[in-house]
Design an enzyme around this catalytic site. Sequence first.
Site, PDB file in Angstrom:
ATOM      1  N   SER A 136       0.854  -1.181   0.000  1.00 52.66           N
ATOM      2  CA  SER A 136       0.000   0.000   0.000  1.00 52.66           C
ATOM      3  C   SER A 136       0.895   1.236   0.000  1.00 52.66           C
ATOM      4  O   SER A 136       1.773   1.368   0.850  1.00 52.66           O
ATOM      5  CB  SER A 136      -0.887  -0.021   1.240  1.00 52.66           C
ATOM      6  OG  SER A 136      -1.675   1.144   1.304  1.00 52.66           O
ATOM      7  N   LYS A 162      -1.084  -0.960  -4.460  1.00 55.63           N
ATOM      8  CA  LYS A 162      -2.283  -0.216  -4.050  1.00 55.63           C
ATOM      9  C   LYS A 162      -1.871   1.225  -3.826  1.00 55.63           C
ATOM     10  O   LYS A 162      -0.939   1.502  -3.075  1.00 55.63           O
ATOM     11  CB  LYS A 162      -2.841  -0.842  -2.770  1.00 55.63           C
ATOM     12  CG  LYS A 162      -3.806   0.040  -1.990  1.00 55.63           C
ATOM     13  CD  LYS A 162      -4.518  -0.784  -0.931  1.00 55.63           C
ATOM     14  CE  LYS A 162      -4.703  -0.003   0.356  1.00 55.63           C
ATOM     15  NZ  LYS A 162      -5.334  -0.825   1.409  1.00 55.63           N
ATOM     16  N   LYS A 164      -2.944   5.077  -2.721  1.00 54.07           N
ATOM     17  CA  LYS A 164      -3.923   5.904  -2.020  1.00 54.07           C
ATOM     18  C   LYS A 164      -4.307   7.070  -2.929  1.00 54.07           C
ATOM     19  O   LYS A 164      -3.433   7.668  -3.579  1.00 54.07           O
ATOM     20  CB  LYS A 164      -3.324   6.435  -0.720  1.00 54.07           C
ATOM     21  CG  LYS A 164      -3.025   5.355   0.305  1.00 54.07           C
ATOM     22  CD  LYS A 164      -4.304   4.819   0.914  1.00 54.07           C
ATOM     23  CE  LYS A 164      -3.985   3.929   2.101  1.00 54.07           C
ATOM     24  NZ  LYS A 164      -5.215   3.367   2.691  1.00 54.07           N
ATOM     25  N   ASP A 189      -7.069   3.080  -3.282  1.00 51.98           N
ATOM     26  CA  ASP A 189      -7.799   3.126  -2.005  1.00 51.98           C
ATOM     27  C   ASP A 189      -8.090   4.578  -1.662  1.00 51.98           C
ATOM     28  O   ASP A 189      -7.176   5.383  -1.474  1.00 51.98           O
ATOM     29  CB  ASP A 189      -6.965   2.460  -0.896  1.00 51.98           C
ATOM     30  CG  ASP A 189      -7.718   2.361   0.439  1.00 51.98           C
ATOM     31  OD1 ASP A 189      -8.889   2.803   0.506  1.00 51.98           O
ATOM     32  OD2 ASP A 189      -7.132   1.829   1.405  1.00 51.98           O
ATOM     33  N   GLU A 214     -10.964   0.681  -3.552  1.00 56.80           N
ATOM     34  CA  GLU A 214     -11.295   0.383  -2.162  1.00 56.80           C
ATOM     35  C   GLU A 214     -11.962   1.590  -1.518  1.00 56.80           C
ATOM     36  O   GLU A 214     -11.450   2.712  -1.617  1.00 56.80           O
ATOM     37  CB  GLU A 214      -9.990   0.016  -1.440  1.00 56.80           C
ATOM     38  CG  GLU A 214     -10.153  -0.479  -0.018  1.00 56.80           C
ATOM     39  CD  GLU A 214      -8.794  -0.862   0.601  1.00 56.80           C
ATOM     40  OE1 GLU A 214      -7.805  -1.045  -0.138  1.00 56.80           O
ATOM     41  OE2 GLU A 214      -8.728  -0.958   1.839  1.00 56.80           O
ATOM     42  N   ASP A 239     -13.749  -1.644   2.818  1.00 56.17           N
ATOM     43  CA  ASP A 239     -12.857  -1.725   3.977  1.00 56.17           C
ATOM     44  C   ASP A 239     -13.633  -1.163   5.176  1.00 56.17           C
ATOM     45  O   ASP A 239     -14.301  -1.900   5.903  1.00 56.17           O
ATOM     46  CB  ASP A 239     -11.571  -0.930   3.666  1.00 56.17           C
ATOM     47  CG  ASP A 239     -10.603  -0.793   4.833  1.00 56.17           C
ATOM     48  OD1 ASP A 239     -10.947  -1.190   5.951  1.00 56.17           O
ATOM     49  OD2 ASP A 239      -9.491  -0.252   4.643  1.00 56.17           O
ATOM     50  N   LYS A 263      -9.861  -6.821   7.786  1.00 55.31           N
ATOM     51  CA  LYS A 263      -8.865  -6.421   8.783  1.00 55.31           C
ATOM     52  C   LYS A 263      -9.330  -7.003  10.107  1.00 55.31           C
ATOM     53  O   LYS A 263     -10.464  -6.737  10.534  1.00 55.31           O
ATOM     54  CB  LYS A 263      -8.776  -4.900   8.892  1.00 55.31           C
ATOM     55  CG  LYS A 263      -8.112  -4.229   7.705  1.00 55.31           C
ATOM     56  CD  LYS A 263      -7.990  -2.731   7.913  1.00 55.31           C
ATOM     57  CE  LYS A 263      -7.352  -2.072   6.688  1.00 55.31           C
ATOM     58  NZ  LYS A 263      -7.481  -0.596   6.745  1.00 55.31           N
ATOM     59  N   GLY A 291      -4.129  -4.008   6.104  1.00 59.92           N
ATOM     60  CA  GLY A 291      -3.120  -3.713   7.118  1.00 59.92           C
ATOM     61  C   GLY A 291      -3.438  -2.414   7.836  1.00 59.92           C
ATOM     62  O   GLY A 291      -4.199  -1.578   7.337  1.00 59.92           O
TER      63      GLY A 291
HETATM   64  O1  OSB Z   1      -7.249   1.872   4.398  1.00 59.12           O
HETATM   65  O2  OSB Z   1      -6.067   0.140   4.288  1.00 59.12           O
HETATM   66  C1  OSB Z   1      -6.242   1.278   4.726  1.00 59.12           C
HETATM   67  C2  OSB Z   1      -3.119   2.477   6.559  1.00 59.12           C
HETATM   68  C3  OSB Z   1      -3.698   3.215   7.568  1.00 59.12           C
HETATM   69  C4  OSB Z   1      -5.072   3.324   7.633  1.00 59.12           C
HETATM   70  C5  OSB Z   1      -5.869   2.709   6.680  1.00 59.12           C
HETATM   71  C6  OSB Z   1      -5.295   1.959   5.673  1.00 59.12           C
HETATM   72  C7  OSB Z   1      -3.886   1.866   5.599  1.00 59.12           C
HETATM   73  C8  OSB Z   1      -3.184   1.167   4.543  1.00 59.12           C
HETATM   74  C9  OSB Z   1      -1.809   0.635   4.845  1.00 59.12           C
HETATM   75  O3  OSB Z   1      -3.605   1.076   3.414  1.00 59.12           O
HETATM   76  C10 OSB Z   1      -1.801  -0.827   5.052  1.00 59.12           C
HETATM   77  C11 OSB Z   1      -0.483  -1.289   5.608  1.00 59.12           C
HETATM   78  O4  OSB Z   1       0.512  -1.218   4.878  1.00 59.12           O
HETATM   79  O5  OSB Z   1      -0.442  -1.709   6.777  1.00 59.12           O
HETATM   80 MG    MG Z   2      -8.375   0.757   3.026  1.00 60.81          MG
END
Ligand code: OSB
Ligand code: MG
Length: 374
Positions: A136, A162, A164, A189, A214, A239, A263, A291
Amino acid sequence: MSVRKVILHHMVMTLKNPFTTSFGTFLDKEFFVIEMEDETGASGFGESVAFSSPWYSEETVETNKHIMGQFLIPLLLESPIEHPDEVSIRFKPIRRNNMAKSALENAVWDLYAKRNNNPLYKELGGVKQQIDVGISIGIQPTAKDLVHVIEEFVNEGYKRMKVKIKPGADYEMLKEVRRHFPDILLMADANSAYTLDDLDTLKKLDELNLMMIEQPLAHDDIIDHAKLQSVLATPICLDESIHSIEDARKAIELGSCKIINIKIGRVGGITESKKIHDYCSQQGIAVWCGGMLESGIGRAHNIALTTLPQFILPGDTASSSRYWEKDIIEPEVFVEKGVIHVPNKPGIGYDVNRQVLESFRVDKTVFSKKNILA
Ligand code: OSB
Ligand code: MG
């Protein structure tokens, strides 16, 4: 099994690189390592995943401490437990606070598996010896920076990228990524950054052959997501909106998503995660493991869960070294050519490095039958 003692190690670990999402930037991770001791002196570990601020969900480090200390830990110390599945039943009188519940339940799972001298993944019915992982990537200042970062992770072998996104940092940036990497598995995401007013932008993403988008819409929505999915070719993955198997059932019935990110913390533990997994398997819905910028302990639980068969798509459980100069487990989580080899040692399969744990610990609270029930 009788839980005799619960230690909350209050941790602060600095991320190697800031991580930017549509709702804010993380510079470090504050959390609890839960250490749980039974009547034989064996111990199990869990990790709370809530952040310092209620940006992702309403839970925070402080609310986790309050709920665990005042309500959940007393319920655990009250009487023996035969199986970890009983923990969520015992916690039922307490509404929501899933990350607090999950942190403790995960420690019970580790303890239970260790008592049975069995790896946690086998205890869960896991079938994979190795799992596929993606990564991510936080919002970058420019498309050029993003392409650069992705190139690095492609070279490291991560199986899925992925990215953001948020309004203003979406279509154009992803288009540039696609131009450079026509064939990679790519997804976005949004962490709830859009509304149905942004339909034109969201529809344009269909051009980019994304695996999924996402959580484009509100964190607590499944209705508008269903409307969006009906006009979008790109699969929607939920999510933030999914906190339980009931949420998953309703979202799938409504057509709000085609994929679910599980999660463990968000859904209240491994037991609920397994239920969602099994339901999605029956419904033909692919799942993957998300994560929360976890330390090695949370990462180990994610790895064990991901060995279940319906975790078809690569998850977000990247290498320890992606996040930390030094992780608190030994060995650290290591991704090789996009896969993690699942450890076969009892419990979570990694040892806690006490010295490193103590070096990042800012506080410690001990709960035992004596000091809680006296
Ligand atoms: O939306 O998946 C998410 C990190 C912090 C809060 C929300 C998210 C995330 C990530 C990182 O996408 C996932 C990771 O590398 O642990
Ligand atoms: Mg997410």
